[in-house]
Design an enzyme around this catalytic site. Sequence first.
Site, PDB file in Angstrom:
ATOM      1  N   CYS A 168       0.794  -1.059   0.011  1.00  0.00           N
ATOM      2  CA  CYS A 168      -0.017  -0.071   0.002  1.00  0.00           C
ATOM      3  C   CYS A 168       1.015   1.193   0.057  1.00  0.00           C
ATOM      4  CB  CYS A 168      -0.861  -0.016   1.161  1.00  0.00           C
ATOM      5  SG  CYS A 168      -1.819   1.521   1.415  1.00  0.00           S
TER       6      CYS A 168
ATOM      7  N   CYS B 177       0.099   3.553   3.000  1.00  0.00           N
ATOM      8  CA  CYS B 177       0.856   2.988   4.199  1.00  0.00           C
ATOM      9  C   CYS B 177       2.157   3.272   4.370  1.00  0.00           C
ATOM     10  CB  CYS B 177       0.719   1.407   4.353  1.00  0.00           C
ATOM     11  SG  CYS B 177      -1.041   0.624   4.116  1.00  0.00           S
TER      12      CYS B 177
END
Length: 412
Positions: free
Chosen positions: A24, A27
């Site tokens: 991600c 993230c």
Amino acid sequence: MTAFTDAHSRMDDVWLVDFYAPWCGYCKKLEPVWQEVGAELSRSGSPVRVGKMDATAYSGMASEFGVRGYPTIKLLKGELAYNYKGPRTKDDVIEFANRVAGPAVRSLPSRQMFEHVLKRHSVLFLYVGGESPLKEKYTEVASELIVYTYFFSASEDVLPESVTLHELPSVLVFKDGTYFTYDEYEDGSLSSWVNRERFQSYLPIDGFTLYELGETGTAIPEHAGLIQRVAAEHRDQFNRDFQFGHMDGNDYINSDISEKITIIIILNTSNEQYFLPAEPVEDLQQLLQFFSSVLDGSAPAYGGDGFLQRIKRVAYDARSTVMSVFRSSPLLGCFLFGLPLGVISLMCYGICTAESEDDTELMKRDGFTDEEEDEGEEEEQQRLTAGAEDTGEEDEDAEKINQKSPSEKKVD
């Protein structure tokens, strides 16, 4: 910062956890901020322990906490789990952790303490009075909405002389340099009132604020100047139906709206409709008429949550997700989306070729292939031709016998 796994006892500690996925991009962007959050809370002596979990490796635990996207920030306190939905900055995350980790309702023992918290917070709720059913309801609402704002309680003598209460107990909200009192008969349920009043009367609206306003179901007029006057001068008329604010640019508005936007737009967050004035608004009276037309249903509505609109949004979200994956990790994007397409292509090819193979197998079971069938047809034709020749010879012999004289037939 500690790694959060199921080996720890979560019931005895307060945990602030980042559920992430290795692939991600958001993230990865949060990672340095998360390190600062852990260091700051540890340095300040906060009881909140900061951890992180790979939700793809611990999918069972992530599912237990209702993780649906990445990154997901949750504060775990006993059996309760609170979602963080604000901006992913160090100060905002720390403020959320300190607020939710403490008691849902904080006591203010003195007027000095009241004045201190009033300066620190732009919006705060206060219960004044002793034990009562209203206090029980107030505590219940605070436990639910502590993720958004602060809740306090105090006795009447703590309040400054400028605050006048008509009855006790009472619930008040302090914001915009003044205060407003909850009235059960006019404002409905306490939960709805708190959820509506937790915003300032006029505020800048970004993506996170827009998401939170969507949960309240209020309409959002967007424009500065005149809107700000309406928020201040006509609060009693419109505050139950509208939340006033302004946006910088069209970053948070759908593209089909951006092309039509003029000066003012009203977003209905309950059904995703939006309203535009029929002509440019130049004065306060025109603006008030526009608001009234939205409330009485005479203003035309655009957008909405119809079937076609939902398909458009799903397509837009899917496109955004795919582009995000490819931007953050092109190789991973090719693997995630190329592999399924390859498998589907092979399946389609197998289905198509299976039909022709089935036809050949059926012919084999009947004793024929294409070549054998052709050869069989040739042999049959030769047999028919040979039969015809034999029949012709027999006919010629019979004709010769018929042409003989009776004496020759007798000799024969």
